[in-house]
Design a protein around this motif. Structure first.
Motif, short mmCIF file in Angstrom:
data_model
loop_
_atom_site.label_atom_id
_atom_site.label_comp_id
_atom_site.label_asym_id
_atom_site.label_seq_id
_atom_site.Cartn_x
_atom_site.Cartn_y
_atom_site.Cartn_z
N ALA A 5 0.97 0.41 -8.31
CA ALA A 5 0.82 2.14 -8.24
C ALA A 5 0.68 1.77 -6.35
O ALA A 5 0.76 3.46 -6.24
N SER A 6 0.07 1.44 -5.94
CA SER A 6 -0.41 2.01 -4.40
C SER A 6 1.03 2.57 -4.04
O SER A 6 0.55 3.21 -3.12
N GLY A 7 2.07 1.18 -4.05
CA GLY A 7 3.12 1.68 -3.43
C GLY A 7 3.52 3.13 -3.60
O GLY A 7 4.19 3.80 -2.71
N CYS A 8 4.03 3.22 -5.28
CA CYS A 8 4.35 4.38 -5.42
C CYS A 8 3.44 5.78 -4.66
O CYS A 8 3.88 6.85 -4.52
N GLU A 9 1.87 5.53 -4.65
CA GLU A 9 1.82 6.76 -4.52
C GLU A 9 1.67 7.01 -2.61
O GLU A 9 1.67 8.23 -1.61
N THR A 10 2.59 6.14 -2.01
CA THR A 10 1.99 5.78 -0.70
C THR A 10 3.36 6.25 -0.56
O THR A 10 3.47 6.76 0.71
N ALA A 11 3.92 5.79 -0.68
CA ALA A 11 5.32 6.51 -1.23
C ALA A 11 5.12 8.17 -1.24
O ALA A 11 5.98 9.59 -0.29
N TRP A 12 4.96 8.66 -2.13
CA TRP A 12 4.84 10.07 -2.10
C TRP A 12 3.58 11.45 -0.67
O TRP A 12 3.94 11.90 -0.95
N ARG A 50 -5.83 -2.26 0.24
CA ARG A 50 -4.74 -1.65 -0.07
C ARG A 50 -4.85 -0.73 -1.50
O ARG A 50 -4.41 0.06 -1.75
N VAL A 51 -5.13 -1.55 -2.03
CA VAL A 51 -5.20 -1.36 -3.72
C VAL A 51 -7.47 -0.11 -3.72
O VAL A 51 -6.95 1.05 -4.45
#
Length: 338
Positions: A256-263, A287-288
């Protein structure tokens, strides 16, 4: 598909360098015409010191690998013949062969899907009440295993489109360029994941259901990074964190955090709508919790490990979210990985 993507990366790098060289020559010619200075003939001058090459795509280039003798195969046992490196072929020939191989893989996906049969079709509304989601009505199947198989199929379709020979070597750039052709696959993954999600998130899960939720996360990650609507993004982050809470599999929260970072990266690059983080400030993982956006902020000494004196663990030194998987070109150049 993964083998093709790895083998085709050097050819894509050659295409990338040729385009950069052509663009540089065009800029030099335009500047020379504007100033009235004749253009320099011959190949461009290169510095004597070789700089480390940046990482493009899904993984760094490992360079020349020598397999230990114990793992080598005799000629009569050899089932796979390594392809001729694209560097030894002309760029036109290598591109033509890559396009033909990609078409064969795409055809194999079609044959596989057509062979699944009616048992893999979604249930009709008379067997399961439709549930509204930001992606459309949720899709339900006869078993969680069938749903996970189809999630991985559509995830493979997304990766295959992003691995087209015409796509750039930078993974995040390929995500944006392939978005029109992968949009329907990403929406379908969202609908299937919605069918797996528990109706009541307060009820305990059985192991089979929990395993299906965990298996669905990777497909939701590859689809989620290209979601642009706020409703779809919010649903994705919420459900991924629900999986972490219900199953204890904290990798889901990192996804979920990776998706937010990509956005956020896409918005900063002007390739997507703005997005505001919704991090869990109470999470133990930095990181979360969002206690720093710069990867260097995690390069601190290890935290107290509860007196485990012979074990040194620094969670900050692990892969920073999905930066190695979906970093933009500037991130790759700053990492200077050879």
């Amino acid at each position: 598909m993964a083998n093709f993507a790895g083998n085709d990366r050097p050819r894509k790098m050659r295409v990338h360098r040729e385009r950069e060289k052509a663009a540089q020559q065009q800029r030099s010619a335009s500047q020379s015409e504007a100033s009235g200075t004749p253009t320099q003939q011959g190949p461009p001058q290169t510095p004597s010191t070789q700089q480390p090459s940046p990482m493009y795509g899904y993984m760094p280039n490992p360079g020349q690998i020598r397999v230990p003798r114990g793992f080598d195969q005799a000629e009569h046992d050899r089932l796979y013949t390594a392809p001729v490196p694209s560097a030894d072929k002309s760029l036109e020939t290598a591109t033509r062969e890559a396009e033909a191989e990609w078409a064969d893989i795409s055809h194999a996906f079609d044959v596989y899907f057509e062979s699944l049969g009616p048992d893999y079709a979604p249930l009709s509304p008379e067997h399961m009440s439709p549930t509204s989601t930001p992606f459309g009505p949720a899709l339900y199947y006869r078993s969680y295993s069938i749903a996970c198989v189809l999630i991985m199929y559509y995830c493979g379709r997304i990766i295959l489109e992003r691995s087209k020979p015409s796509m750039p070597p930078v993974a995040m750039a390929a995500v944006g360029m392939a978005a029109p052709s992968t949009a329907q696959y990403a929406i379908t993954i969202g609908r299937i994941c919605a069918g797996i999600q528990p109706i009541d998130s307060s009820v305990a899960l059985n192991p089979h259901h929990g395993a299906a939720l965990m298996d669905s996360c990777m497909g939701l990650f590859h689809a989620g990074v290209q979601y642009r609507e706020q409703g779809q993004r919010g649903w994705t982050v919420t459900k991924l964190r629900d999986v972490a809470r219900l199953t204890g599999w904290q990798t889901s929260a990192l996804i979920a955090s990776g998706c937010e970072t990509a956005w956020l990266k896409a918005a900063e690059a002007g390739k997507g709508p703005p997005y505001t983080r919704t991090m869990n400030s109470n999470a133990k993982d930095d990181r979360v919790a969002g206690r720093g956006r710069d990867p260097k902020s995690f390069e601190h000494p290890p935290k107290d490990n509860n007196d485990r004196r012979f074990i040194a663990v620094n969670a900050g030194t692990r892969v920073y979210w999905a930066i190695g998987l979906l970093g933009v070109e500037e991130d790759m150049k700053n990492m200077n990985i050879t």
